[in-house]
Scaffold this active site. Structure first.
Site, PDB file in Angstrom:
ATOM      1  N   ASN A 167       1.568  -0.393   2.791  1.00  0.00           N
ATOM      2  CA  ASN A 167       0.949  -1.024   1.632  1.00  0.00           C
ATOM      3  C   ASN A 167       0.020  -2.110   2.143  1.00  0.00           C
ATOM      4  OD1 ASN A 167       2.403   0.474  -0.240  1.00  0.00           O
ATOM      5  ND2 ASN A 167       3.976  -1.078  -0.505  1.00  0.00           N
ATOM      6  N   ARG A 213       5.323   5.329  -0.140  1.00  0.00           N
ATOM      7  CA  ARG A 213       5.512   5.395   1.315  1.00  0.00           C
ATOM      8  C   ARG A 213       6.662   6.321   1.699  1.00  0.00           C
ATOM      9  NH1 ARG A 213       6.104  -0.656   2.922  1.00  0.00           N
ATOM     10  NH2 ARG A 213       7.253  -0.554   0.984  1.00  0.00           N
TER      11      ARG A 213
END
Length: 93
Positions: A36, A18
């Site tokens: 996620n 990320r």
């Protein structure tokens, strides 16, 4: 401007996917979000020009150093006009 959804499967959580994606998106002036998911994949919504989005998709096929990408799915969608690129910290319900 174009909107795409990218889903990345493999060892893609716990490897800074990320944060690294946010850095790439910011460099390319891409807006959207990344998070996620409970099932172990990474979900991205991205908006930008075709060149920038193509670059992001290609990058997602490898990801950061510790990632092991098994599959990347890309679908086009309607623009949502995101203002920035955000890392979402919580799993979707």
């Amino acid at each position: 401007m174009k909107h795409i959804t990218i889903i990345i499967y493999g060892k893609v959580q716990g490897v800074s996917f990320r944060a690294a994606t946010k850095a790439i998106a910011n460099q390319l002036s891409i807006t959207g979000l990344i998070k996620n998911e409970k099932d172990g994949y990474v979900y991205i919504e991205a908006e930008g020009d075709k060149f920038s989005l193509d670059f992001l998709v290609d990058w997602c096929k490898t990801g950061p150093d510790r990632a092991i990408v098994e599959k990347v799915e890309v679908t086009e969608g309607e623009l949502k006009n995101y203002l920035n690129f955000e890392v979402v910290k919580r799993h979707s319900i």
